[in-house]
Motif scaffolding. Sequence first.
Motif, PDB file in Angstrom:
ATOM      1  N   GLY A   1       0.785  -1.223   0.000  1.00  0.00           N
ATOM      2  CA  GLY A   1       0.000   0.000   0.000  1.00  0.00           C
ATOM      3  C   GLY A   1       0.819   1.276   0.000  1.00  0.00           C
ATOM      4  O   GLY A   1       0.430   2.264  -0.619  1.00  0.00           O
ATOM      5  N   ARG A   2       1.941   1.279   0.711  1.00  0.00           N
ATOM      6  CA  ARG A   2       2.799   2.475   0.725  1.00  0.00           C
ATOM      7  C   ARG A   2       3.691   2.570  -0.501  1.00  0.00           C
ATOM      8  O   ARG A   2       4.252   3.630  -0.771  1.00  0.00           O
TER       9      ARG A   2
ATOM     10  N   LEU B   1       5.407   7.999   0.844  1.00  0.00           N
ATOM     11  CA  LEU B   1       4.230   7.309   0.322  1.00  0.00           C
ATOM     12  C   LEU B   1       4.229   7.424  -1.194  1.00  0.00           C
ATOM     13  O   LEU B   1       4.361   8.522  -1.734  1.00  0.00           O
TER      14      LEU B   1
ATOM     15  N   THR C   1       2.336   7.267  -4.798  1.00  0.00           N
ATOM     16  CA  THR C   1       0.982   7.592  -5.247  1.00  0.00           C
ATOM     17  C   THR C   1       0.857   7.418  -6.759  1.00  0.00           C
ATOM     18  O   THR C   1       1.856   7.231  -7.462  1.00  0.00           O
TER      19      THR C   1
ATOM     20  N   TRP D   1       4.966  10.597  -5.438  1.00  0.00           N
ATOM     21  CA  TRP D   1       5.210  10.315  -4.030  1.00  0.00           C
ATOM     22  C   TRP D   1       4.989  11.554  -3.180  1.00  0.00           C
ATOM     23  O   TRP D   1       5.026  12.677  -3.652  1.00  0.00           O
TER      24      TRP D   1
ATOM     25  N   SER E   1       0.980   9.583   7.066  1.00  0.00           N
ATOM     26  CA  SER E   1      -0.007   8.554   7.411  1.00  0.00           C
ATOM     27  C   SER E   1      -1.430   9.061   7.190  1.00  0.00           C
ATOM     28  O   SER E   1      -2.310   8.309   6.776  1.00  0.00           O
TER      29      SER E   1
ATOM     30  N   LEU F   1      -2.032   8.688   3.549  1.00  0.00           N
ATOM     31  CA  LEU F   1      -2.240   7.276   3.238  1.00  0.00           C
ATOM     32  C   LEU F   1      -3.664   6.844   3.565  1.00  0.00           C
ATOM     33  O   LEU F   1      -4.279   6.060   2.823  1.00  0.00           O
TER      34      LEU F   1
ATOM     35  N   LYS G   1      -5.543   8.022   0.566  1.00  0.00           N
ATOM     36  CA  LYS G   1      -5.046   7.443  -0.688  1.00  0.00           C
ATOM     37  C   LYS G   1      -5.474   5.996  -0.880  1.00  0.00           C
ATOM     38  O   LYS G   1      -5.780   5.555  -1.995  1.00  0.00           O
ATOM     39  N   GLN G   2      -5.547   5.234   0.219  1.00  0.00           N
ATOM     40  CA  GLN G   2      -5.885   3.815   0.100  1.00  0.00           C
ATOM     41  C   GLN G   2      -7.310   3.592  -0.412  1.00  0.00           C
ATOM     42  O   GLN G   2      -7.627   2.500  -0.902  1.00  0.00           O
TER      43      GLN G   2
ATOM     44  N   TYR H   1      -5.872   2.930  -4.246  1.00  0.00           N
ATOM     45  CA  TYR H   1      -5.315   1.841  -3.438  1.00  0.00           C
ATOM     46  C   TYR H   1      -3.834   1.705  -3.747  1.00  0.00           C
ATOM     47  O   TYR H   1      -2.994   2.113  -2.950  1.00  0.00           O
TER      48      TYR H   1
END
Length: 399
Positions: free
Chosen positions: A75-76, A104, A106, A256, A265, A268, A271-272, A276
């Motif tokens: 995920g990251r 992270l 993206t 990123w 975090s 994230l 973003k998830q 995802y």
Amino acid sequence: MRHIPGAWHRTAAGAGLVGADGSIRPTIFAEMSALAAETGAINLGQGFPDEDGPVEVLEAAREAIAHGVNQYPPGRGIPDLLSAVAEHQERFYGLHLDPARDVLVTAGATEALAATLLALIDGSDDEVVVFEPYYDSYAAVVALAGARLVTVPLRWPDFQPDLDDLRRAVGDRTRAILVNDPHNPTGAVFAAEVRDEIVRLAERHDAIIVTDEVYEHLVFDGPHVPIATLPGAWDRTLTISSGGKTFSTTGWKIGWVTGPADLVSAVLAVKQFLTYVNGSAFQPAIATGLRLGDGFYRRIADELRTKRDLLGAGLRAAGFEVSTPAGSYFTVADARRLGATDASAFCRELPERAGVVAIPLTAFATPGRRAEYATLVRFAACKRVEVLEEAASRLAAAQ
């Protein structure tokens, strides 16, 4: 008739895509690219290269696909890319990041911006300060999040913000100051006193600084200076970049976010539920690119500087006044001497008139400020030299 969700309508309106009758208009980029295809004009409107990136990066993607890197990544982001981003930030800027907490991956910088602003904004009382003209997704995401967009004007010809304008824009309702440096669409690189004042104001009003630095390696005079490196900035700054502009891989959409672990975090967490994850095989390829030698990074800036100068000379010869950019793909020119009073109309006529496509700067501005940019046009220099030479020849012949 089915009800249109408010968030959808706010986003379309914020992006300037809703007509007076409620219809949805195509973006200016889609419209002008379609004109280029219809007329055979050279497309200097949309900012994408017409050459592939470094062989090492392309080969790394092929290798990853061939060796089964084709399913969901973590995920990251894959650990090697997280490490490569952290190494890059230390190598170029002296920033020390924990790759497992401070980075992270993206789906490009655009998703990074969307996830960041959605994560930060609490509600309609929040304000987001941007520098105008601005990359068009900024207004759309701020509208989607339900916040208020507050703009600081950048004026011809140097496009540096007035510090008094900046001070008036930032207040206790400011949740985020969004900084695009090097700047799209103007090509400006903000002066040191501008960066310092952004940090001072963010501290004073407890705002987060969000930086869009996708053109970080395309600066023509001196090194890029991330705001996150300034005293007092790190704890409140989220830095966004991507591999698209640096490695001429805009279609891969690998970006990123870096910054303090708690802020990353929070991004994230949003973003998830957007993409995802994405780009499994492209992530190790971008990691390869980030570790290329200093010669590569010097070369891409030198090559684009040459193209900038070629385009600028061609535009001047065709009768435009030109603002020489300090970074990015883009050059802004004033078409007033060519009889332009409306940049949008001028750009819609240019493909037939000269066989070249450009973008009106008014496409990047709020309605109340478009008059200030009424004769200004943006051209992209990220094309092959022979394409820029032909474009310059066409523009000169059309006058």
